[in-house]
Write a protein that holds these residues in place. Structure first.
Motif, PDB file in Angstrom:
ATOM      1  N   CYS A  87       1.977 -20.149 -22.753  1.00  0.00           N
ATOM      2  CA  CYS A  87       0.806 -20.887 -22.193  1.00  0.00           C
ATOM      3  C   CYS A  87       0.556 -22.328 -22.483  1.00  0.00           C
ATOM      4  O   CYS A  87      -0.506 -22.671 -22.017  1.00  0.00           O
ATOM      5  N   GLY A  88       1.420 -23.123 -22.934  1.00  0.00           N
ATOM      6  CA  GLY A  88       1.062 -24.576 -22.968  1.00  0.00           C
ATOM      7  C   GLY A  88       0.618 -24.675 -24.376  1.00  0.00           C
ATOM      8  O   GLY A  88      -0.115 -23.684 -25.116  1.00  0.00           O
ATOM      9  N   GLN A  89       0.539 -25.738 -24.889  1.00  0.00           N
ATOM     10  CA  GLN A  89      -0.085 -26.297 -26.154  1.00  0.00           C
ATOM     11  C   GLN A  89      -1.563 -25.826 -26.330  1.00  0.00           C
ATOM     12  O   GLN A  89      -1.913 -25.127 -27.275  1.00  0.00           O
ATOM     13  N   ILE A  90      -2.448 -26.321 -25.486  1.00  0.00           N
ATOM     14  CA  ILE A  90      -3.730 -26.116 -25.896  1.00  0.00           C
ATOM     15  C   ILE A  90      -4.305 -24.722 -25.660  1.00  0.00           C
ATOM     16  O   ILE A  90      -5.050 -24.381 -26.704  1.00  0.00           O
ATOM     17  N   ILE A  91      -3.898 -24.111 -25.037  1.00  0.00           N
ATOM     18  CA  ILE A  91      -4.011 -22.454 -24.836  1.00  0.00           C
ATOM     19  C   ILE A  91      -3.305 -21.756 -26.025  1.00  0.00           C
ATOM     20  O   ILE A  91      -4.279 -20.968 -26.827  1.00  0.00           O
ATOM     21  N   ALA A  92      -2.366 -22.097 -26.221  1.00  0.00           N
ATOM     22  CA  ALA A  92      -1.694 -21.479 -27.523  1.00  0.00           C
ATOM     23  C   ALA A  92      -2.362 -21.775 -28.891  1.00  0.00           C
ATOM     24  O   ALA A  92      -2.603 -20.936 -29.780  1.00  0.00           O
ATOM     25  N   LYS A  93      -2.857 -22.993 -28.903  1.00  0.00           N
ATOM     26  CA  LYS A  93      -3.530 -23.439 -30.088  1.00  0.00           C
ATOM     27  C   LYS A  93      -5.136 -22.745 -30.049  1.00  0.00           C
ATOM     28  O   LYS A  93      -5.409 -22.391 -31.150  1.00  0.00           O
ATOM     29  N   ALA A  94      -5.619 -22.731 -28.923  1.00  0.00           N
ATOM     30  CA  ALA A  94      -6.954 -22.179 -29.037  1.00  0.00           C
ATOM     31  C   ALA A  94      -6.874 -20.561 -28.987  1.00  0.00           C
ATOM     32  O   ALA A  94      -7.646 -20.155 -30.202  1.00  0.00           O
ATOM     33  N   ILE A  95      -5.798 -19.750 -28.998  1.00  0.00           N
ATOM     34  CA  ILE A  95      -5.562 -18.602 -29.273  1.00  0.00           C
ATOM     35  C   ILE A  95      -5.242 -18.201 -30.551  1.00  0.00           C
ATOM     36  O   ILE A  95      -5.872 -17.504 -31.458  1.00  0.00           O
ATOM     37  N   ALA A  96      -4.449 -19.083 -31.131  1.00  0.00           N
ATOM     38  CA  ALA A  96      -4.094 -19.074 -32.575  1.00  0.00           C
ATOM     39  C   ALA A  96      -5.224 -19.119 -33.545  1.00  0.00           C
ATOM     40  O   ALA A  96      -5.604 -18.462 -34.531  1.00  0.00           O
TER      41      ALA A  96
END
Ligand code: SF4
Length: 287
Positions: A87-96
């Motif tokens: 899902c791309g960097q920003i969404i991946a970071k947000a969910i992590a």
């Protein structure tokens, strides 16, 4: 200065040509009879707690009290570092990051209940991901936390942010709306666009039930925070593209409250329905 609904808030912003954050800061100063520095200091402290919780979840071995969650944020973060997040960097970071904060909450660590402990991952997840991706300063992030605060205040005042009262739509849905509105302002959106993003976020989660396994704020809460974070980014993107939510914020909040009150008690944090009542969840409770 005060406002009791979104219509009044937008009127103030328009008349005084100020952002939602500025209106909320003025309200805090007025209600608390405090100077601006004090208000800013408290919010800066809250943001630091949010960032510390994320850092702790990624650097320490976390296991929740109920034993259902712990260590998942690290796994997602590893994929961000070593792989290509789908899902791309920003969404991946947000969910992590959002899941990491829930792990800290589940292990009785320090979090900011924004608006509740069960939904405490959404705002930090979105904020820190956005800050990292766009290189925003702490001051900019703290400023838009007041925007999130204004949205949370309006939902609390006119409906509920409690899963026991309104289901998960009220908890994670509210956190998602708060984050969506804040990110919209951060990215240059005007007050109408902020509240349009908040309305979209709630509308997307409308009807979501509260069904924590064994009554613990762990599963499904953990992944729902991830969903709430990504929904906030989706809603901000839609609004910033000039797509208006055709139902105004106050009406969406009212609809959310009515849906929440019409949910059966089994689906409002009693752990008697939904995922909590599945055979596997019930077996976990017996152990
Ligand atoms: S399922 Fe219930 S306890 Fe868990 S985050 Fe949602 S509202 Fe909170």
């Amino acid at each position: 200065m005060n406002f009791t609904n979104a219509e009044e808030l937008l009127k103030i912003c328009k008349e005084q040509k100020i952002s939602i954050s500025s209106a909320m800061i003025k309200r805090e100063m007025h209600i608390g009879e405090v100077r601006q520095e004090e208000v800013m200091q408290k919010m800066t402290h809250a943001y630091q707690i949010m960032k510390d919780a994320i850092y702790k979840s990624l650097t320490e071995d976390i296991k929740s009290i109920g034993g259902l969650i712990g260590g998942e944020a690290v796994k997602i973060n590893k994929r961000i570092i070593n792989g290509k997040p789908v899902c791309g960097q920003i969404i991946a970071k947000a969910i992590a990051y959002a899941m990491g904060v829930l792990e800290i909450n589940g292990s009785m660590g320090l979090i900011v209940a924004a608006p509740t402990a069960g939904s405490s991952g959404v705002i930090p997840g979105v904020f820190v991901a956005v800050q990292e991706e766009f290189g925003c300063s702490d001051d900019e992030m703290v400023d838009v936390l007041f925007n999130a605060g204004a949205v949370g205040y309006l939902i609390t005042r006119n409906a509920t942010v409690s899963g026991a009262e309104g289901g998960c739509q009220a908890e994670v849905g509210s956190a998602s709306a708060m984050a969506a509105s804040a990110v919209t302002q951060l990215m240059g959106g005007n007050p109408e666009e902020c509240l349009s993003a908040a309305s979209t976020a709630i509308m997307n989660i409308l009807g979501l039930v509260c069904d924590p396994i064994a009554g613990l704020v762990e599963v499904p809460c953990h992944k729902r925070n991830a969903m709430g974070a990504s929904n906030a980014l989706i809603s901000a993107e839609i609004s910033l593209s000039g797509i208006v939510n055709i139902i105004p914020f106050d009406e969406v909040v009212d609809a959310m409250y009515k849906v929440g009150r019409s949910l059966p008690r089994e689906l409002r944090e009693t752990a008697l329905g939904g995922i909590a009542a599945t055979p596997t969840a019930c077996k976990m409770c017996i152990k």
